[in-house]
Motif scaffolding. Structure first.
Motif, PDB file in Angstrom:
ATOM      1  N   MET A 260       0.821  -1.117  -0.175  1.00  0.00           N
ATOM      2  CA  MET A 260      -0.075  -0.150   0.185  1.00  0.00           C
ATOM      3  C   MET A 260       0.815   0.820   0.170  1.00  0.00           C
ATOM      4  SD  MET A 260      -3.232   1.049   2.579  1.00  0.00           S
ATOM      5  CE  MET A 260      -3.519  -0.406   2.753  1.00  0.00           C
TER       6      MET A 260
ATOM      7  N   ARG B   9       2.986   5.461   0.557  1.00  0.00           N
ATOM      8  CA  ARG B   9       2.798   6.224   1.908  1.00  0.00           C
ATOM      9  C   ARG B   9       1.820   7.284   1.545  1.00  0.00           C
ATOM     10  NH1 ARG B   9       8.303   8.979   2.763  1.00  0.00           N
ATOM     11  NH2 ARG B   9       7.816   9.159   0.908  1.00  0.00           N
TER      12      ARG B   9
ATOM     13  N   VAL C 104      -2.324   2.209   7.379  1.00  0.00           N
ATOM     14  CA  VAL C 104      -1.996   2.969   6.122  1.00  0.00           C
ATOM     15  C   VAL C 104      -1.027   3.275   6.817  1.00  0.00           C
ATOM     16  CG1 VAL C 104      -2.965   4.836   4.707  1.00  0.00           C
ATOM     17  CG2 VAL C 104      -4.591   3.077   5.564  1.00  0.00           C
TER      18      VAL C 104
ATOM     19  N   ILE D 157      -7.602   5.017  -0.953  1.00  0.00           N
ATOM     20  CA  ILE D 157      -6.242   4.580  -0.782  1.00  0.00           C
ATOM     21  C   ILE D 157      -5.900   3.382  -1.440  1.00  0.00           C
ATOM     22  CG2 ILE D 157      -4.609   4.185   0.851  1.00  0.00           C
ATOM     23  CD1 ILE D 157      -5.108   6.446   2.507  1.00  0.00           C
ATOM     24  N   GLU D 158      -6.888   2.002  -0.891  1.00  0.00           N
ATOM     25  CA  GLU D 158      -6.575   0.559  -0.795  1.00  0.00           C
ATOM     26  C   GLU D 158      -6.701   0.050  -2.117  1.00  0.00           C
ATOM     27  OE1 GLU D 158      -7.822  -1.177   3.711  1.00  0.00           O
ATOM     28  OE2 GLU D 158      -9.260  -0.862   2.329  1.00  0.00           O
ATOM     29  N   SER D 159      -7.664   0.900  -2.592  1.00  0.00           N
ATOM     30  CA  SER D 159      -8.024   0.496  -4.710  1.00  0.00           C
ATOM     31  C   SER D 159      -6.933   1.201  -5.130  1.00  0.00           C
ATOM     32  CB  SER D 159      -9.073   1.512  -4.860  1.00  0.00           C
ATOM     33  OG  SER D 159      -9.175   2.687  -5.103  1.00  0.00           O
TER      34      SER D 159
ATOM     35  N   ALA E 131      -3.285   0.247  -3.849  1.00  0.00           N
ATOM     36  CA  ALA E 131      -2.559  -0.581  -4.030  1.00  0.00           C
ATOM     37  C   ALA E 131      -2.420  -0.866  -5.410  1.00  0.00           C
ATOM     38  CB  ALA E 131      -2.538  -0.826  -2.232  1.00  0.00           C
TER      39      ALA E 131
END
Length: 268
Positions: free
Chosen positions: A1, A3, A25, A264-266, A268
């Protein structure tokens, strides 16, 4: 993931870093707006006079959590806390949950606070007005508690509140403004400059929460190329500023924590 670079003012940035960290995160704070009390004598006098006239306002609209803090903090010794609003039936308007949380921390009863619906597509003045427009009757006065910029970005920062003022006036009300705090550009240390330069090209995600912050970043790193940088923004106006600054990738999401984490996760 990747920064995440959290660019909100220091107090808010620290909270976001903690919340994002709890969700796994990797986040670091790099505030792009410095916040402090307003030291202008005329502004301080206007703020003091406003506290003495709270009962004349239908509502107090706070543009941010910083507006809440700096509005109430100078008067702790006078016992001017949020309970006063309940006693005089003055509403407290918050454009988002962060401001609403700051109001509660200042002692304003939750029943006196109005804000956008929890499922609103944006937390801003437009979404707030949908919830509070019925409160305004001809002759009502609303006080907008805001900050003042040291730089030249005041108009960009003021779009939402100025729009809200026009809606209040169109409904027959009047609007007053009072300055509660000062905004300014950050003074980066050498490690912070190095962090920003690295984050411009290493795949980090810049979490941008205001167009003024974008302008400060460009000023702090003149000549920096942002074509490889990734921005996650919480409003279309900020997206426009990020693209104008040269960010190669700009994604938008709601400013709620769940939406930010999902975005954010998408990536990664």
């Amino acid at each position: 993931m990747p920064r995440v670079i959290v660019t909100r003012p220091a107090r808010e940035a620290a909270r976001w870093v903690k919340l994002l960290g709890a969700r796994g995160v990797d986040a670091v704070a790099l505030p792009l707006i410095a916040i402090g009390p307003c030291r202008d004598a005329a502004a301080e006098q206007a703020l003091t006079q406003t506290h003495a006239r709270l009962a004349q306002y239908r509502a107090l609209m706070f543009v941010s959590g910083n507006a809440v803090f700096h509005f109430f903090e100078p008067n702790r010794a006078l016992a001017l806390d949020g309970q006063a609003l309940a006693a005089i039936k003055t509403r407290a308007w918050a454009p988002g949950p962060g401001t609403a949380r700051a109001l509660e921390q200042a002692g304003v009863p939750p029943g006196c606070i109005d804000g956008p619906a929890a499922d609103a597509p944006q937390f801003d003045s437009e979404a707030l007005w949908k919830q509070v427009s019925a409160q305004i009757q001809p002759g009502d006065c609303v006080l907008i508690v805001r900050g003042r910029s040291n730089g030249v970005h005041e108009s960009a920062q003021g779009n939402g509140r100025d729009w809200l003022a026009r809606q209040i006036e169109a409904a027959g009300g009047t609007v007053e403004f009072v300055v509660a705090y000062q905004r300014g550009a950050p003074h980066f240390s050498a490690p912070e400059v190095a962090l920003a330069q690295q984050a411009a090209c290493d795949g980090s995600i810049w979490l941008l929460s205001s167009s003024e912050a974008v302008a400060h970043l460009a000023e702090a790193l003149p000549g920096q190329h942002w074509g490889a940088a990734h921005a996650l923004v919480t409003h279309p106006r900020i997206a426009e500023a990020a693209r104008a600054a040269g960010f190669g990738t700009v994604r938008e999401c709601r400013p709620a924590l769940e939406d930010v984490v999902a975005s954010i996760e998408s990536a990664a």
